[in-house]
Design a protein around this motif. Structure first.
Motif, mmCIF file in Angstrom:
data_model
loop_
_atom_site.group_PDB
_atom_site.id
_atom_site.type_symbol
_atom_site.label_atom_id
_atom_site.label_comp_id
_atom_site.label_asym_id
_atom_site.label_seq_id
_atom_site.Cartn_x
_atom_site.Cartn_y
_atom_site.Cartn_z
ATOM 1 N N GLU A 59 0.691 -1.204 0.076
ATOM 2 C CA GLU A 59 0.067 0.060 0.175
ATOM 3 C C GLU A 59 0.815 1.354 0.063
ATOM 4 O OE1 GLU A 59 -2.842 -0.183 3.071
ATOM 5 O OE2 GLU A 59 -4.163 -1.378 1.969
ATOM 6 N N THR A 74 -7.854 6.813 10.441
ATOM 7 C CA THR A 74 -8.597 5.932 11.502
ATOM 8 C C THR A 74 -7.837 5.937 12.644
ATOM 9 O OG1 THR A 74 -9.414 4.853 9.507
ATOM 10 C CG2 THR A 74 -9.500 3.653 11.620
ATOM 11 N N ILE A 94 -5.749 -6.011 16.567
ATOM 12 C CA ILE A 94 -5.768 -7.447 15.517
ATOM 13 C C ILE A 94 -6.179 -6.715 14.035
ATOM 14 C CG2 ILE A 94 -7.313 -9.703 15.026
ATOM 15 C CD1 ILE A 94 -8.681 -9.254 17.672
ATOM 16 N N LYS A 99 -2.889 -5.903 10.757
ATOM 17 C CA LYS A 99 -1.712 -4.965 10.752
ATOM 18 C C LYS A 99 -1.520 -4.395 9.408
ATOM 19 C CE LYS A 99 0.545 -9.155 8.699
ATOM 20 N NZ LYS A 99 1.742 -10.019 8.617
ATOM 21 N N SER A 100 -2.697 -3.831 8.852
ATOM 22 C CA SER A 100 -2.475 -3.114 7.835
ATOM 23 C C SER A 100 -1.869 -1.502 7.914
ATOM 24 C CB SER A 100 -3.943 -2.909 7.014
ATOM 25 O OG SER A 100 -4.561 -1.781 7.893
ATOM 26 N N VAL A 138 -4.386 0.966 9.282
ATOM 27 C CA VAL A 138 -4.731 0.901 10.493
ATOM 28 C C VAL A 138 -3.884 0.259 11.680
ATOM 29 C CG1 VAL A 138 -6.975 0.327 11.837
ATOM 30 C CG2 VAL A 138 -7.199 0.852 9.276
ATOM 31 N N SER A 158 -3.667 -12.558 10.515
ATOM 32 C CA SER A 158 -4.044 -13.791 10.020
ATOM 33 C C SER A 158 -3.451 -14.968 10.296
ATOM 34 C CB SER A 158 -4.268 -13.657 8.300
ATOM 35 O OG SER A 158 -3.013 -13.454 8.071
ATOM 36 N N ALA A 178 -9.369 -4.702 13.656
ATOM 37 C CA ALA A 178 -9.486 -4.057 12.227
ATOM 38 C C ALA A 178 -9.178 -5.323 11.405
ATOM 39 C CB ALA A 178 -8.731 -2.880 12.106
ATOM 40 N N GLY A 229 -12.186 -6.915 9.475
ATOM 41 C CA GLY A 229 -13.296 -7.379 8.303
ATOM 42 C C GLY A 229 -13.723 -8.825 8.456
ATOM 43 N N LEU A 273 -15.734 -12.121 14.583
ATOM 44 C CA LEU A 273 -14.297 -12.581 14.800
ATOM 45 C C LEU A 273 -14.215 -12.391 16.230
ATOM 46 C CD1 LEU A 273 -11.560 -13.572 13.683
ATOM 47 C CD2 LEU A 273 -10.902 -11.078 13.976
ATOM 48 N N GLY A 322 -13.940 -2.908 12.102
ATOM 49 C CA GLY A 322 -14.253 -3.897 11.081
ATOM 50 C C GLY A 322 -15.636 -3.084 10.451
ATOM 51 N N ILE A 323 -15.733 -3.315 9.185
ATOM 52 C CA ILE A 323 -17.013 -3.264 8.387
ATOM 53 C C ILE A 323 -17.367 -4.466 7.429
ATOM 54 C CG2 ILE A 323 -18.139 -1.543 6.566
ATOM 55 C CD1 ILE A 323 -15.943 0.710 7.639
ATOM 56 N N VAL A 351 -16.315 4.140 15.224
ATOM 57 C CA VAL A 351 -14.871 4.373 14.532
ATOM 58 C C VAL A 351 -15.143 5.234 13.020
ATOM 59 C CG1 VAL A 351 -12.814 3.814 13.586
ATOM 60 C CG2 VAL A 351 -13.610 2.724 15.679
ATOM 61 N N THR A 367 -13.238 8.441 11.503
ATOM 62 C CA THR A 367 -12.273 8.481 10.403
ATOM 63 C C THR A 367 -12.608 9.748 9.553
ATOM 64 O OG1 THR A 367 -11.950 6.111 10.644
ATOM 65 C CG2 THR A 367 -11.453 7.123 8.458
HETATM 66 P P1 NAD Z 1 -6.766 -5.224 5.313
HETATM 67 O O1 NAD Z 1 -7.536 -6.253 4.585
HETATM 68 O O2 NAD Z 1 -5.493 -4.401 4.946
HETATM 69 O O3 NAD Z 1 -6.291 -6.017 6.594
HETATM 70 C C1 NAD Z 1 -6.650 -6.804 7.337
HETATM 71 C C2 NAD Z 1 -6.127 -7.470 8.348
HETATM 72 O O4 NAD Z 1 -6.855 -8.430 9.217
HETATM 73 C C3 NAD Z 1 -4.607 -8.162 8.199
HETATM 74 O O5 NAD Z 1 -3.528 -7.608 8.789
HETATM 75 C C4 NAD Z 1 -4.684 -9.452 8.360
HETATM 76 O O6 NAD Z 1 -3.678 -10.278 8.858
HETATM 77 C C5 NAD Z 1 -6.078 -9.457 9.519
HETATM 78 N N1 NAD Z 1 -6.539 -10.733 9.682
HETATM 79 C C6 NAD Z 1 -7.407 -11.533 8.553
HETATM 80 N N2 NAD Z 1 -7.997 -12.481 9.004
HETATM 81 C C7 NAD Z 1 -7.679 -12.587 10.449
HETATM 82 C C8 NAD Z 1 -8.006 -13.284 11.528
HETATM 83 N N3 NAD Z 1 -8.685 -14.315 11.025
HETATM 84 N N4 NAD Z 1 -7.380 -13.549 12.696
HETATM 85 C C9 NAD Z 1 -6.798 -12.284 12.937
HETATM 86 N N5 NAD Z 1 -6.298 -11.283 11.999
HETATM 87 C C10 NAD Z 1 -6.800 -11.480 10.882
HETATM 88 O O7 NAD Z 1 -7.802 -4.334 5.951
HETATM 89 P P2 NAD Z 1 -7.587 -2.951 6.588
HETATM 90 O O8 NAD Z 1 -7.983 -1.798 5.626
HETATM 91 O O9 NAD Z 1 -6.869 -2.658 7.930
HETATM 92 O O10 NAD Z 1 -9.321 -2.882 7.188
HETATM 93 C C11 NAD Z 1 -9.611 -3.945 8.096
HETATM 94 C C12 NAD Z 1 -11.294 -3.806 8.414
HETATM 95 O O11 NAD Z 1 -11.329 -2.248 9.033
HETATM 96 C C13 NAD Z 1 -12.166 -3.785 6.959
HETATM 97 O O12 NAD Z 1 -13.394 -4.224 7.676
HETATM 98 C C14 NAD Z 1 -12.399 -2.299 6.590
HETATM 99 O O13 NAD Z 1 -13.511 -2.180 5.764
HETATM 100 C C15 NAD Z 1 -12.612 -1.539 7.999
HETATM 101 N N6 NAD Z 1 -11.939 -0.302 8.302
HETATM 102 C C16 NAD Z 1 -12.846 0.704 8.825
HETATM 103 C C17 NAD Z 1 -12.454 1.931 8.852
HETATM 104 C C18 NAD Z 1 -13.314 2.682 9.744
HETATM 105 O O14 NAD Z 1 -13.201 3.989 9.354
HETATM 106 N N7 NAD Z 1 -14.312 2.260 10.241
HETATM 107 C C19 NAD Z 1 -11.282 2.408 8.388
HETATM 108 C C20 NAD Z 1 -10.538 1.442 7.703
HETATM 109 C C21 NAD Z 1 -10.949 0.167 7.401
#
Ligand code: NAD
Length: 294
Positions: free
Chosen positions: A108, A145, A168, A170-171, A174, A194, A212, A214, A218, A234-235, A264, A268
């Motif tokens: 990213e 965020t 939870i 590591k993106s 977030v 994951s 965070a 999705g 979970l 998560g969304i 959240v 954001t």
């Molecule tokens: P991403 O896909 O980049 O990262 C997801 C993370 O979840 C990865 O680090 C992965 O290792 C981890 N993961 C996946 N499965 C897992 C499991 N079973 N157990 C533990 N960890 C696991 O996603 P992102 O961009 O960081 O977004 C994550 C979520 O947050 C999404 O649902 C997104 O829509 C939401 N989000 C919400 C906001 C907000 O403002 N509310 C902002 C950004 C992202």
């Protein structure tokens, strides 16, 4: 349930301050902060996020516009970013993610060519902006965020120093910046992802769990404890309805939970507005304004 604390009051507080700060700029310098959002492709979720950003900017009295890019014309991106970096009336600009082409690498980070000057990088997409944030430089922007979550924690009276946070996910947008920011404030951090083998054990002793991922449900009755403060990032859209990562039964177990929707997410969007106002102040020789959460 009483333990579910929405971000509505906090968003309203920030909105009021945003309007005041924008009014001050208009009255003293005759300018309005301006945010430009770049969007490529027609991902429906991205479209709705962009619409929310534009709507909130308008409600606060700020200028904003959206530039739609052709996802097949990479050179166009370079030209647009060069122009936006040069335009004094644009205080901040961002690329709505996910971007459906190779502009964004797997990790990213933005590719060479497309460039957002750090002083306009209100979504903290560039690595040099991220580095400034880590160095705690005065003009640095925090990704929206994580900034919203830090404000939420303050609003919820959650101490950070010395507390144990489990994050939870590591993106780059977030989980990672949040871990860096909380570490800098003296928290003890566990980062889960994951490949984490035993999630329940990893988060068991945390005071605060920030999820965070999705993945609906979970966090559930098998891994949530009564002492947990749960920040649900998560969304998940299921049958047209929005859910976070925390299950219904876990909500009645935890000490505090943030809702989805109404948690959240709105913070954001609000952070993008406050970052753009900050950018406008700093670009016009004013001190960066401070923001109160109560
Ligand atoms: P991403 O896909 O980049 O990262 C997801 C993370 O979840 C990865 O680090 C992965 O290792 C981890 N993961 C996946 N499965 C897992 C499991 N079973 N157990 C533990 N960890 C696991 O996603 P992102 O961009 O960081 O977004 C994550 C979520 O947050 C999404 O649902 C997104 O829509 C939401 N989000 C919400 C906001 C907000 O403002 N509310 C902002 C950004 C992202």
């Amino acid at each position: 349930m009483e333990n579910i604390v929405s971000s509505k009051a906090l968003v309203e507080t920030l909105k009021t301050q945003a309007k005041q700060k924008i009014k001050y700029l208009e009255e003293t310098l005759g300018i309005l902060p301006k945010l430009t959002i770049l969007m490529a492709g027609d991902n429906p979720a991205s479209k709705s996020y962009v619409a929310k950003k534009v709507e909130l900017a308008k409600e606060c009295g700020m200028e904003s516009d959206t530039i739609y890019l052709d996802e097949n014309k990479f050179l166009e991106y370079d030209k647009v970013s060069t122009d936006l970096n040069r335009m004094p009336e644009v205080n901040g600009f961002m690329l709505q993610l996910p971007c459906p082409n190779r502009l964004i690498e797997v990790n990213e980070t933005l590719k060479d060519g497309f460039n957002i000057n750090s002083i306009k990088d209100v979504d903290c997409l560039e690595e040099q902006t991220y580095a400034k944030m880590l160095d705690n430089e005065d003009e640095a922007f925090t990704p929206c965020t994580p900034l919203g979550i830090l404000r939420y924690l303050e609003f919820l009276n959650v101490d950070i120093e010395g507390k144990h946070f489990a994050i939870i996910g590591k993106s780059r947008l977030v989980g990672k910046p949040l871990a860096d920011l909380l570490l800098a404030k003296g928290a003890t951090i566990t980062i889960c992802h994951s490949q984490t083998i035993n999630l329940a054990k990893a988060i068991e002793n945390a005071d605060v769990v920030i999820c965070a991922v999705g993945k609906k449900d979970l966090l559930n009755k098998d891994n949530v404890k009564p002492h947990h403060i749960l920040i649900d990032v998560g969304i998940n859209k299921v049958d047209g309805k929005l859910y976070g990562d925390v299950s219904e039964d876990a909500k009645s177990i935890a000490k505090i939970v943030t809702p989805v929707p109404g948690g959240v997410g709105p913070l954001t969007v609000m952070s993008l507005i406050t970052n753009t106002i900050d950018a406008c102040y700093m670009q016009n020789g004013l001190n960066r304004p401070s923001w109160q959460v109560k």
